[in-house]
Design a protein around this motif. Structure first.
Motif, short mmCIF file in Angstrom:
data_model
loop_
_atom_site.label_atom_id
_atom_site.label_comp_id
_atom_site.label_asym_id
_atom_site.label_seq_id
_atom_site.Cartn_x
_atom_site.Cartn_y
_atom_site.Cartn_z
N PHE A 156 47.06 25.70 29.13
CA PHE A 156 48.36 25.84 29.79
C PHE A 156 48.47 27.23 30.41
O PHE A 156 48.86 27.39 31.57
N ARG A 157 48.14 28.26 29.63
CA ARG A 157 48.21 29.64 30.11
C ARG A 157 47.34 29.83 31.36
O ARG A 157 47.79 30.41 32.34
N ASN A 158 46.13 29.32 31.31
CA ASN A 158 45.23 29.48 32.46
C ASN A 158 45.77 28.77 33.69
O ASN A 158 45.67 29.28 34.81
N GLU A 159 46.36 27.62 33.49
CA GLU A 159 46.96 26.87 34.60
C GLU A 159 48.08 27.68 35.25
O GLU A 159 48.20 27.74 36.46
N LYS A 160 48.90 28.31 34.44
CA LYS A 160 50.02 29.11 34.96
C LYS A 160 49.49 30.34 35.70
O LYS A 160 50.02 30.74 36.73
N ILE A 161 48.44 30.95 35.17
CA ILE A 161 47.90 32.14 35.81
C ILE A 161 47.28 31.79 37.17
O ILE A 161 47.38 32.57 38.12
N LEU A 162 46.69 30.63 37.27
CA LEU A 162 46.10 30.24 38.55
C LEU A 162 47.16 30.09 39.63
O LEU A 162 46.87 30.23 40.82
N ALA A 163 48.40 29.85 39.24
CA ALA A 163 49.48 29.81 40.21
C ALA A 163 49.69 31.17 40.87
O ALA A 163 50.22 31.28 41.97
N VAL A 164 49.23 32.21 40.18
CA VAL A 164 49.31 33.57 40.72
C VAL A 164 48.52 33.65 42.03
O VAL A 164 48.91 34.34 42.96
N ARG A 165 47.41 32.92 42.10
CA ARG A 165 46.57 32.97 43.29
C ARG A 165 47.34 32.59 44.55
O ARG A 165 47.25 33.26 45.57
N SER A 166 48.14 31.53 44.45
CA SER A 166 48.90 31.13 45.63
C SER A 166 49.97 32.17 45.97
O SER A 166 50.26 32.40 47.14
N LEU A 167 50.53 32.83 44.96
CA LEU A 167 51.50 33.90 45.23
C LEU A 167 50.83 35.08 45.92
O LEU A 167 51.40 35.68 46.82
N VAL A 168 49.61 35.42 45.47
CA VAL A 168 48.88 36.52 46.10
C VAL A 168 48.58 36.16 47.55
O VAL A 168 48.75 36.99 48.45
N GLU A 169 48.17 34.93 47.79
CA GLU A 169 47.88 34.50 49.16
C GLU A 169 49.13 34.57 50.03
O GLU A 169 49.09 35.08 51.15
N LYS A 170 50.26 34.06 49.50
CA LYS A 170 51.53 34.12 50.26
C LYS A 170 51.93 35.57 50.52
O LYS A 170 52.37 35.91 51.62
N GLY A 171 51.81 36.40 49.49
CA GLY A 171 52.17 37.80 49.63
C GLY A 171 51.30 38.54 50.63
O GLY A 171 51.78 39.37 51.39
N SER A 172 50.01 38.20 50.65
CA SER A 172 49.10 38.82 51.62
C SER A 172 49.43 38.39 53.04
O SER A 172 49.47 39.21 53.95
N LYS A 173 49.71 37.10 53.22
CA LYS A 173 50.05 36.59 54.55
C LYS A 173 51.35 37.17 55.07
O LYS A 173 51.49 37.42 56.26
N SER A 174 52.31 37.38 54.18
CA SER A 174 53.60 37.89 54.62
C SER A 174 53.63 39.41 54.73
O SER A 174 54.62 39.98 55.18
N GLY A 175 52.55 40.08 54.29
CA GLY A 175 52.50 41.53 54.38
C GLY A 175 53.13 42.24 53.19
O GLY A 175 53.18 43.47 53.17
N VAL A 176 53.60 41.50 52.19
CA VAL A 176 54.19 42.12 51.00
C VAL A 176 53.10 42.75 50.15
O VAL A 176 53.29 43.82 49.58
N PHE A 177 51.96 42.08 50.05
CA PHE A 177 50.81 42.59 49.30
C PHE A 177 49.74 43.06 50.28
O PHE A 177 49.68 42.59 51.41
N ARG A 178 48.89 43.96 49.80
CA ARG A 178 47.72 44.33 50.59
C ARG A 178 46.87 43.09 50.78
O ARG A 178 46.91 42.17 49.99
N ARG A 179 46.08 43.11 51.83
CA ARG A 179 45.14 42.01 52.04
C ARG A 179 44.00 42.18 51.05
O ARG A 179 43.25 43.15 51.12
N VAL A 180 43.95 41.27 50.10
CA VAL A 180 42.90 41.29 49.08
C VAL A 180 42.34 39.89 48.96
O VAL A 180 42.97 38.92 49.37
N LYS A 181 41.19 39.79 48.39
CA LYS A 181 40.59 38.49 48.12
C LYS A 181 41.40 37.90 46.95
O LYS A 181 41.31 38.38 45.82
N SER A 182 42.20 36.89 47.23
CA SER A 182 43.12 36.36 46.22
C SER A 182 42.38 35.81 45.00
O SER A 182 42.87 35.93 43.87
N SER A 183 41.20 35.24 45.20
CA SER A 183 40.47 34.71 44.05
C SER A 183 40.06 35.82 43.09
O SER A 183 40.15 35.68 41.87
N ILE A 184 39.67 36.98 43.63
CA ILE A 184 39.26 38.10 42.77
C ILE A 184 40.49 38.72 42.11
O ILE A 184 40.47 39.03 40.90
N ALA A 185 41.56 38.89 42.86
CA ALA A 185 42.79 39.43 42.27
C ALA A 185 43.28 38.54 41.14
O ALA A 185 43.68 39.03 40.07
#
Length: 191
Positions: free
Chosen positions: A119-148
């Motif tokens: 369950f924990r791992n499943e929830k953490i993987l949702a972070v990846r989509s947030l990182v991708e959204k944040g990178s696309k919107s300019g809120v986060f630095r452009r990083v490789k979301s899978s590595i982050a």
């Protein structure tokens, strides 16, 4: 039927209070029955034993977290705010469980612990989509979301290990704060 659900919830509420405070091992069915002013036989009509109660508690916690996390995601359009609110929710909801309960089920109920880790791992993987959204919107630095995400997952795996928390003399909340600080700010001091 409604009465059965009410009795089940009362039992789970009483068991949760005790197991979160004292751990799985120390809590007895007698204590739960005493807290409820109920006979053990009544409890055994609803749950086969303490292990079944623990499983029901973890599943109820997971359902509640899913509901709350979904609400946060639906209410926010800003990925940073969604991430922040989600982490604060997890910190608040899960923190007390790590003090005793999760520390003990790791050895006492390893299958339930593995279920929680999934369950924990499943929830953490949702972070990846947030990182991708944040990178696309300019809120986060452009990083490789899978590595982050993997970096975050690795850190969270470490701090959800009750033995690690005990060895480092940290609460889950303290450890999560450090992980978030390092993950969001890095370890290099600004010049």
């Amino acid at each position: 039927m409604v009465n059965d659900k009410m009795v089940k919830e009362k039992i789970l509420n009483a068991a949760e209070k005790r197991m979160v405070k004292f751990g799985y091992r120390k809590v007895t069915m007698d204590e739960i029955a005493l807290d409820l002013h109920m006979s053990k036989n009544t409890i055994y009509k609803v749950f086969a034993g303490k292990e079944e109660i623990a499983k029901a508690l973890v599943r109820r916690l997971e359902r509640q977290l899913n509901t709350d996390l979904d609400s946060i995601e639906k209410a926010q359009s800003d990925p940073l705010r969604t991430f922040s609110d989600s982490v604060l929710l997890l910190r608040k909801q899960l923190g007390p469980w790590f003090e005793h309960f999760f520390r003990e089920i790791q050895t006492e109920l390893p299958d339930l612990w593995e279920e929680f880790l999934h369950f924990r791992n499943e929830k953490i993987l949702a972070v990846r989509s947030l990182v991708e959204k944040g990178s696309k919107s300019g809120v986060f630095r452009r990083v490789k979301s899978s590595i982050a995400t993997e970096a975050y997952l690795g850190a969270v795996k470490a701090i959800t290990n009750p033995r690690f928390l005990e060895e480092e003399n940290l609460t889950f909340e303290q450890a999560l704060d450090v992980v978030l600080d390092i993950w969001s700010n890095g370890i290099v001091r600004p010049k």
